[in-house]
Design a protein around this motif. Structure first.
Motif, mmCIF file in Angstrom:
data_model
loop_
_atom_site.group_PDB
_atom_site.id
_atom_site.type_symbol
_atom_site.label_atom_id
_atom_site.label_comp_id
_atom_site.label_asym_id
_atom_site.label_seq_id
_atom_site.Cartn_x
_atom_site.Cartn_y
_atom_site.Cartn_z
ATOM 1 N N SER A 44 0.835 -1.194 0.000
ATOM 2 C CA SER A 44 0.000 0.000 0.000
ATOM 3 C C SER A 44 0.871 1.246 0.000
ATOM 4 C CB SER A 44 -0.920 -0.001 1.223
ATOM 5 O OG SER A 44 -0.166 0.054 2.407
ATOM 6 N N ALA A 45 0.305 2.335 -0.488
ATOM 7 C CA ALA A 45 1.030 3.599 -0.556
ATOM 8 C C ALA A 45 1.219 4.155 0.846
ATOM 9 C CB ALA A 45 0.253 4.591 -1.404
ATOM 10 N N PRO A 46 2.291 4.924 1.089
ATOM 11 C CA PRO A 46 2.468 5.566 2.376
ATOM 12 C C PRO A 46 1.281 6.476 2.680
ATOM 13 C CG PRO A 46 4.462 5.721 1.066
ATOM 14 C CD PRO A 46 3.386 5.173 0.173
ATOM 15 N N ALA A 47 0.988 6.666 3.962
ATOM 16 C CA ALA A 47 -0.133 7.505 4.375
ATOM 17 C C ALA A 47 -0.053 8.881 3.732
ATOM 18 C CB ALA A 47 -0.136 7.639 5.897
ATOM 19 N N GLY A 48 -1.191 9.350 3.234
ATOM 20 C CA GLY A 48 -1.250 10.684 2.656
ATOM 21 C C GLY A 48 -0.792 10.770 1.212
ATOM 22 N N ILE A 49 -0.355 9.676 0.618
ATOM 23 C CA ILE A 49 0.111 9.689 -0.773
ATOM 24 C C ILE A 49 -0.864 8.858 -1.595
ATOM 25 C CG2 ILE A 49 1.965 9.041 -2.351
ATOM 26 C CD1 ILE A 49 2.696 11.308 -0.447
ATOM 27 N N PRO A 50 -1.503 9.450 -2.595
ATOM 28 C CA PRO A 50 -2.415 8.671 -3.433
ATOM 29 C C PRO A 50 -1.685 7.492 -4.064
ATOM 30 C CG PRO A 50 -2.563 11.000 -3.947
ATOM 31 C CD PRO A 50 -1.402 10.825 -3.012
ATOM 32 N N HIS A 51 -2.362 6.353 -4.140
ATOM 33 C CA HIS A 51 -1.745 5.138 -4.681
ATOM 34 C C HIS A 51 -1.234 5.358 -6.101
ATOM 35 C CE1 HIS A 51 -0.896 0.890 -4.805
ATOM 36 N NE2 HIS A 51 -1.497 0.814 -5.975
ATOM 37 N N ALA A 52 -1.941 6.173 -6.877
ATOM 38 C CA ALA A 52 -1.564 6.377 -8.275
ATOM 39 C C ALA A 52 -0.198 7.027 -8.418
ATOM 40 C CB ALA A 52 -2.613 7.229 -8.985
ATOM 41 N N VAL A 53 0.250 7.814 -7.427
ATOM 42 C CA VAL A 53 1.549 8.466 -7.558
ATOM 43 C C VAL A 53 2.616 7.816 -6.691
ATOM 44 C CG1 VAL A 53 0.560 10.681 -8.220
ATOM 45 C CG2 VAL A 53 1.048 10.237 -5.809
ATOM 46 N N SER A 54 2.265 6.745 -5.977
ATOM 47 C CA SER A 54 3.288 6.081 -5.163
ATOM 48 C C SER A 54 4.290 5.410 -6.086
ATOM 49 C CB SER A 54 2.656 5.065 -4.210
ATOM 50 O OG SER A 54 2.112 4.003 -4.928
ATOM 51 N N ASP A 55 5.486 5.306 -5.634
ATOM 52 C CA ASP A 55 6.529 4.696 -6.463
ATOM 53 C C ASP A 55 6.468 3.193 -6.276
ATOM 54 O OD1 ASP A 55 10.081 5.261 -6.883
ATOM 55 O OD2 ASP A 55 8.706 3.916 -7.852
ATOM 56 N N LEU A 56 5.745 2.541 -7.152
ATOM 57 C CA LEU A 56 5.503 1.114 -6.994
ATOM 58 C C LEU A 56 6.767 0.277 -7.101
ATOM 59 C CD1 LEU A 56 2.141 0.819 -8.928
ATOM 60 C CD2 LEU A 56 2.526 0.981 -6.468
ATOM 61 N N ARG A 57 7.769 0.733 -7.859
ATOM 62 C CA ARG A 57 8.993 -0.065 -8.006
ATOM 63 C C ARG A 57 9.689 -0.228 -6.655
ATOM 64 N NH1 ARG A 57 12.407 2.201 -12.197
ATOM 65 N NH2 ARG A 57 11.360 0.806 -13.598
ATOM 66 N N GLY A 63 13.150 5.872 -7.011
ATOM 67 C CA GLY A 63 12.509 4.780 -7.725
ATOM 68 C C GLY A 63 13.306 4.160 -8.854
ATOM 69 N N ARG A 64 14.617 4.329 -8.849
ATOM 70 C CA ARG A 64 15.446 3.717 -9.886
ATOM 71 C C ARG A 64 15.554 2.223 -9.616
ATOM 72 N NH1 ARG A 64 21.454 5.928 -11.588
ATOM 73 N NH2 ARG A 64 21.492 4.874 -13.598
ATOM 74 N N ALA A 65 15.572 1.425 -10.653
ATOM 75 C CA ALA A 65 15.727 -0.021 -10.477
ATOM 76 C C ALA A 65 17.098 -0.314 -9.875
ATOM 77 C CB ALA A 65 15.573 -0.741 -11.813
ATOM 78 N N LEU A 66 17.151 -1.264 -8.952
ATOM 79 C CA LEU A 66 18.407 -1.619 -8.305
ATOM 80 C C LEU A 66 19.445 -2.061 -9.327
ATOM 81 C CD1 LEU A 66 19.915 -1.991 -5.599
ATOM 82 C CD2 LEU A 66 19.018 -4.330 -5.551
ATOM 83 N N GLU A 67 19.012 -2.814 -10.323
ATOM 84 C CA GLU A 67 19.940 -3.289 -11.356
ATOM 85 C C GLU A 67 20.506 -2.119 -12.166
ATOM 86 O OE1 GLU A 67 16.821 -4.419 -10.929
ATOM 87 O OE2 GLU A 67 17.237 -6.362 -10.008
ATOM 88 N N ASP A 68 19.665 -1.122 -12.450
ATOM 89 C CA ASP A 68 20.142 0.068 -13.168
ATOM 90 C C ASP A 68 21.164 0.828 -12.336
ATOM 91 O OD1 ASP A 68 18.450 -0.529 -15.248
ATOM 92 O OD2 ASP A 68 16.952 0.983 -14.716
ATOM 93 N N TRP A 69 20.870 0.955 -11.032
ATOM 94 C CA TRP A 69 21.815 1.631 -10.137
ATOM 95 C C TRP A 69 23.150 0.893 -10.151
ATOM 96 C CZ3 TRP A 69 24.771 0.260 -6.013
ATOM 97 C CH2 TRP A 69 25.408 1.302 -5.323
ATOM 98 N N ALA A 70 23.100 -0.432 -10.053
ATOM 99 C CA ALA A 70 24.319 -1.244 -10.008
ATOM 100 C C ALA A 70 25.145 -1.083 -11.274
ATOM 101 C CB ALA A 70 23.962 -2.719 -9.785
ATOM 102 N N ARG A 71 24.481 -1.042 -12.432
ATOM 103 C CA ARG A 71 25.204 -0.866 -13.697
ATOM 104 C C ARG A 71 25.853 0.513 -13.797
ATOM 105 N NH1 ARG A 71 21.027 -4.055 -15.777
ATOM 106 N NH2 ARG A 71 19.735 -2.241 -16.247
#
Length: 147
Positions: A8-21, A98-106
């Motif tokens: 679930s999204a953090p309190a006060g943050i609409p689910h649509a804008v939460s960083d799902l990654r 919200g950057r992918a961990l694999e992208d960060w690693a590369r």
């Protein structure tokens, strides 16, 4: 913690804008027992602060209170060794932006042309979450709950 509460999204943050990654990454780390619930809470706390500070153009944030959020985020990054330290950088970019961990690693490495191995990146992320849990006081809550 249930799977539903991890996603679930953090309190006060609409689910649509939460960083799902990064929410999914935190949930995956919890479900596979790589990190305890307190570390997930610390990661969500950090993510919310980054959003409030307006650091990710992809995420909506309320412009009121950005200065305070940036100060709190700066304090958390200081606890991680700064935004350019390995754990500070992985926390900021992966959890906060919200950057992918694999992208960060590369994109990061300890020597030119030698990216960080994915397992090492995950270990750095787990270490960042542990430090953040202590910084935000979640580690103390966990000790009180187990006593």
């Amino acid at each position: 913690m249930s799977d539903a509460s991890v996603h679930s999204a953090p309190a006060g943050i609409p689910h649509a804008v939460s960083d799902l990654r990064s929410l999914d990454l935190l949930g995956q780390l919890y479900r596979t027992r790589r990190v305890p619930e307190t570390h997930v809470a610390a990661g969500r706390h950090f993510q919310l602060m980054a959003r409030q500070a307006g650091l990710s153009p992809r995420l909506a944030s309320d412009p009121r209170g950005r200065g305070d959020a940036r100060q709190r985020l700066s304090s958390a990054l200081d606890a991680l060794g700064g935004p350019t330290s390995p754990v500070g950088s992985v926390a900021l970019e992966v959890i906060g932006q919200g950057r992918a961990l694999e992208d960060w690693a590369r994109a990061h490495g300890f020597a030119p042309g030698r990216p960080v191995a994915t397992g090492v990146a995950q270990g750095l992320l787990e270490g960042a979450l542990e430090i953040l849990a202590g910084h935000f006081g979640y580690a103390a809550e966990r000790r009180r709950a187990s006593a």
